[in-house]
Write a protein that holds these residues in place. Sequence first.
Motif, PDB file in Angstrom:
ATOM      1  N   MET A 287       0.805  -1.216   0.000  1.00  0.00           N
ATOM      2  CA  MET A 287       0.000   0.000   0.000  1.00  0.00           C
ATOM      3  C   MET A 287       0.840   1.268   0.000  1.00  0.00           C
ATOM      4  SD  MET A 287      -1.136   2.528   2.276  1.00  0.00           S
ATOM      5  CE  MET A 287      -1.085   1.772   3.893  1.00  0.00           C
ATOM      6  N   VAL A 288       1.899   1.305   0.827  1.00  0.00           N
ATOM      7  CA  VAL A 288       2.682   2.539   0.948  1.00  0.00           C
ATOM      8  C   VAL A 288       3.467   2.841  -0.326  1.00  0.00           C
ATOM      9  CG1 VAL A 288       2.883   2.322   3.445  1.00  0.00           C
ATOM     10  CG2 VAL A 288       4.648   1.322   1.988  1.00  0.00           C
ATOM     11  N   ARG A 289       3.615   1.878  -1.210  1.00  0.00           N
ATOM     12  CA  ARG A 289       4.286   2.119  -2.481  1.00  0.00           C
ATOM     13  C   ARG A 289       3.294   2.338  -3.616  1.00  0.00           C
ATOM     14  NH1 ARG A 289       7.307  -1.303   0.601  1.00  0.00           N
ATOM     15  NH2 ARG A 289       9.581  -1.070   0.544  1.00  0.00           N
ATOM     16  N   PHE A 290       2.272   1.532  -3.639  1.00  0.00           N
ATOM     17  CA  PHE A 290       1.358   1.536  -4.781  1.00  0.00           C
ATOM     18  C   PHE A 290       0.436   2.750  -4.781  1.00  0.00           C
ATOM     19  CE2 PHE A 290      -2.383   0.017  -7.186  1.00  0.00           C
ATOM     20  CZ  PHE A 290      -1.750  -0.422  -8.335  1.00  0.00           C
ATOM     21  N   ALA A 291      -0.148   3.087  -3.646  1.00  0.00           N
ATOM     22  CA  ALA A 291      -1.118   4.181  -3.595  1.00  0.00           C
ATOM     23  C   ALA A 291      -0.496   5.537  -3.941  1.00  0.00           C
ATOM     24  CB  ALA A 291      -1.791   4.219  -2.216  1.00  0.00           C
ATOM     25  N   PRO A 292       0.657   5.934  -3.355  1.00  0.00           N
ATOM     26  CA  PRO A 292       1.226   7.235  -3.737  1.00  0.00           C
ATOM     27  C   PRO A 292       1.622   7.313  -5.208  1.00  0.00           C
ATOM     28  CG  PRO A 292       2.175   6.463  -1.673  1.00  0.00           C
ATOM     29  CD  PRO A 292       1.408   5.323  -2.249  1.00  0.00           C
ATOM     30  N   ALA A 293       2.197   6.231  -5.747  1.00  0.00           N
ATOM     31  CA  ALA A 293       2.582   6.243  -7.157  1.00  0.00           C
ATOM     32  C   ALA A 293       1.365   6.380  -8.057  1.00  0.00           C
ATOM     33  CB  ALA A 293       3.353   4.963  -7.496  1.00  0.00           C
ATOM     34  N   THR A 294       0.287   5.690  -7.721  1.00  0.00           N
ATOM     35  CA  THR A 294      -0.940   5.796  -8.504  1.00  0.00           C
ATOM     36  C   THR A 294      -1.517   7.199  -8.429  1.00  0.00           C
ATOM     37  OG1 THR A 294      -1.417   3.466  -8.028  1.00  0.00           O
ATOM     38  CG2 THR A 294      -3.233   4.801  -8.860  1.00  0.00           C
ATOM     39  N   PHE A 295      -1.472   7.799  -7.263  1.00  0.00           N
ATOM     40  CA  PHE A 295      -1.999   9.150  -7.077  1.00  0.00           C
ATOM     41  C   PHE A 295      -1.271  10.155  -7.968  1.00  0.00           C
ATOM     42  CE2 PHE A 295      -1.834  13.239  -4.753  1.00  0.00           C
ATOM     43  CZ  PHE A 295      -3.195  13.512  -4.679  1.00  0.00           C
ATOM     44  N   VAL A 296       0.050  10.129  -7.955  1.00  0.00           N
ATOM     45  CA  VAL A 296       0.837  11.073  -8.758  1.00  0.00           C
ATOM     46  C   VAL A 296       0.612  10.835 -10.246  1.00  0.00           C
ATOM     47  CG1 VAL A 296       3.182  11.797  -9.354  1.00  0.00           C
ATOM     48  CG2 VAL A 296       2.583  11.350  -6.966  1.00  0.00           C
ATOM     49  N   LEU A 297       0.624   9.573 -10.668  1.00  0.00           N
ATOM     50  CA  LEU A 297       0.431   9.264 -12.081  1.00  0.00           C
ATOM     51  C   LEU A 297      -0.961   9.658 -12.550  1.00  0.00           C
ATOM     52  CD1 LEU A 297       1.632   7.977 -14.635  1.00  0.00           C
ATOM     53  CD2 LEU A 297       0.677   5.786 -13.868  1.00  0.00           C
ATOM     54  N   ALA A 298      -1.976   9.429 -11.717  1.00  0.00           N
ATOM     55  CA  ALA A 298      -3.345   9.776 -12.097  1.00  0.00           C
ATOM     56  C   ALA A 298      -3.501  11.279 -12.312  1.00  0.00           C
ATOM     57  CB  ALA A 298      -4.319   9.286 -11.027  1.00  0.00           C
ATOM     58  N   ILE A 299      -2.861  12.085 -11.483  1.00  0.00           N
ATOM     59  CA  ILE A 299      -2.920  13.534 -11.665  1.00  0.00           C
ATOM     60  C   ILE A 299      -2.263  13.927 -12.979  1.00  0.00           C
ATOM     61  CG2 ILE A 299      -2.136  15.759 -10.783  1.00  0.00           C
ATOM     62  CD1 ILE A 299      -2.407  14.667  -7.979  1.00  0.00           C
ATOM     63  N   GLY A 300      -1.052  13.411 -13.226  1.00  0.00           N
ATOM     64  CA  GLY A 300      -0.334  13.769 -14.446  1.00  0.00           C
ATOM     65  C   GLY A 300      -1.057  13.347 -15.708  1.00  0.00           C
ATOM     66  N   VAL A 301      -1.553  12.114 -15.731  1.00  0.00           N
ATOM     67  CA  VAL A 301      -2.260  11.626 -16.915  1.00  0.00           C
ATOM     68  C   VAL A 301      -3.573  12.371 -17.099  1.00  0.00           C
ATOM     69  CG1 VAL A 301      -3.403   9.621 -17.929  1.00  0.00           C
ATOM     70  CG2 VAL A 301      -1.165   9.363 -16.844  1.00  0.00           C
ATOM     71  N   GLY A 302      -4.287  12.650 -16.006  1.00  0.00           N
ATOM     72  CA  GLY A 302      -5.541  13.390 -16.111  1.00  0.00           C
ATOM     73  C   GLY A 302      -5.354  14.761 -16.721  1.00  0.00           C
ATOM     74  N   VAL A 303      -4.333  15.470 -16.283  1.00  0.00           N
ATOM     75  CA  VAL A 303      -4.059  16.803 -16.836  1.00  0.00           C
ATOM     76  C   VAL A 303      -3.668  16.699 -18.307  1.00  0.00           C
ATOM     77  CG1 VAL A 303      -2.500  18.790 -16.703  1.00  0.00           C
ATOM     78  CG2 VAL A 303      -3.438  17.777 -14.602  1.00  0.00           C
ATOM     79  N   ALA A 304      -2.827  15.716 -18.671  1.00  0.00           N
ATOM     80  CA  ALA A 304      -2.383  15.572 -20.046  1.00  0.00           C
ATOM     81  C   ALA A 304      -3.538  15.212 -20.977  1.00  0.00           C
ATOM     82  CB  ALA A 304      -1.292  14.492 -20.127  1.00  0.00           C
ATOM     83  N   VAL A 305      -4.386  14.289 -20.554  1.00  0.00           N
ATOM     84  CA  VAL A 305      -5.521  13.897 -21.387  1.00  0.00           C
ATOM     85  C   VAL A 305      -6.511  15.052 -21.517  1.00  0.00           C
ATOM     86  CG1 VAL A 305      -7.541  12.383 -21.494  1.00  0.00           C
ATOM     87  CG2 VAL A 305      -5.298  11.443 -20.905  1.00  0.00           C
ATOM     88  N   ALA A 306      -6.709  15.812 -20.436  1.00  0.00           N
ATOM     89  CA  ALA A 306      -7.598  16.972 -20.501  1.00  0.00           C
ATOM     90  C   ALA A 306      -7.104  17.993 -21.511  1.00  0.00           C
ATOM     91  CB  ALA A 306      -7.734  17.612 -19.127  1.00  0.00           C
ATOM     92  N   ALA A 307      -5.783  18.192 -21.578  1.00  0.00           N
ATOM     93  CA  ALA A 307      -5.219  19.144 -22.529  1.00  0.00           C
ATOM     94  C   ALA A 307      -5.455  18.737 -23.971  1.00  0.00           C
ATOM     95  CB  ALA A 307      -3.718  19.290 -22.275  1.00  0.00           C
ATOM     96  N   VAL A 308      -5.599  17.446 -24.220  1.00  0.00           N
ATOM     97  CA  VAL A 308      -5.791  16.942 -25.588  1.00  0.00           C
ATOM     98  C   VAL A 308      -7.269  16.834 -25.956  1.00  0.00           C
ATOM     99  CG1 VAL A 308      -5.401  14.979 -27.121  1.00  0.00           C
ATOM    100  CG2 VAL A 308      -3.609  15.684 -25.527  1.00  0.00           C
ATOM    101  N   ILE A 309      -8.092  16.358 -25.031  1.00  0.00           N
ATOM    102  CA  ILE A 309      -9.488  16.043 -25.358  1.00  0.00           C
ATOM    103  C   ILE A 309     -10.452  17.136 -24.952  1.00  0.00           C
ATOM    104  CG2 ILE A 309     -11.356  14.400 -24.924  1.00  0.00           C
ATOM    105  CD1 ILE A 309      -9.302  12.220 -24.655  1.00  0.00           C
ATOM    106  N   LEU A 310     -10.261  17.756 -23.793  1.00  0.00           N
ATOM    107  CA  LEU A 310     -11.240  18.727 -23.290  1.00  0.00           C
ATOM    108  C   LEU A 310     -11.023  20.116 -23.883  1.00  0.00           C
ATOM    109  CD1 LEU A 310     -11.424  17.694 -19.519  1.00  0.00           C
ATOM    110  CD2 LEU A 310     -12.849  16.943 -21.423  1.00  0.00           C
TER     111      LEU A 310
END
Length: 310
Positions: A287-310
């Motif tokens: 948990m202490v490894r997987f959850a923080p990495a997922t959190f950071v990646l989800a923010i970065g990918v969300g912003v990048a996809v929003a810049a392309v699609i939204l």
Amino acid sequence: MEVLAALLVLLVIFRGPLSRLLSGAGLQTWATVFVSVLIQAAPFLVFGVALSAVIAVFVPRSFWARALPRHPALAVPAAGLAGVVLPGCECGSVPIAGSLIRRGVTPAAALAFLLAAPAINPIVLTATAVAFPGNPEMVVARGVASLIVAVVMGWLWLRLGKAEWIRLPHRPDLDGQSKAQAFWAACRHDVMHAGGFLVVGAAAAATINVLVPEAWLQTLADNPVLSVIALAVLAVLLSICSEADAFVAASLSQFSLTSRLVFLVVGPMVDLKLISMQAGVFGRRFMVRFAPATFVLAIGVGVAVAAVIL
């Protein structure tokens, strides 16, 4: 059963003082949020537990060898896409992922399924379309961003993850019994185990929901960077079931579509109840490894996809 009976008797005896204690507005809000999180999540937790028991007891190991590509790197996106066909939420995906690992599925593929299933299944995408009738691109953006995060996290785990970081609890209830007995034993075990962590997460989410002033939201919404971070953190704290989070995101109209997309991507993958359930099913080292990495990646990918699609 004796403890439960004693608690019920005490509740009846002290119902008057307890009723007065819970009459405050803050406690009523806490109780409402706590119960709503449990009610939203419980049906999908039960569905996931039942499917997990079916996988653990009735599905032979050879099935997964045939169903998924032999190469682990190809099995990860295949498992992520398999999340499309499972109408469940993150509460149900955790025990299912645990069962997949027990049945011989590579952990990277099981984790990709864990992240993708609650975010890209038809029920969630339909709810997103209903919540954002004027922005149909939100459905596409959410599905694409969530799938990318799930697959990338699977590949990262395949590259960097270690077997000792995942410690599944011993399951003697699955051995030495008939399939029917093992099925019900697995269901009872997972409901008690995952359900307990769900209650802890729901209580934490309700506490945070009451303590965070609503006036802070408007201040944060005016800053493009802080608004994204704020909604990402809010998604973690609120712990809303993925079938309902789109309506909450739509109600946060003071925030940009980009920050609301990040809210929708982060929520089904990293929230308080999900973190606590992951710790219970896979262990704290995971948990202490997987959850923080997922959190950071989800923010970065969300912003990048929003810049392309939204």
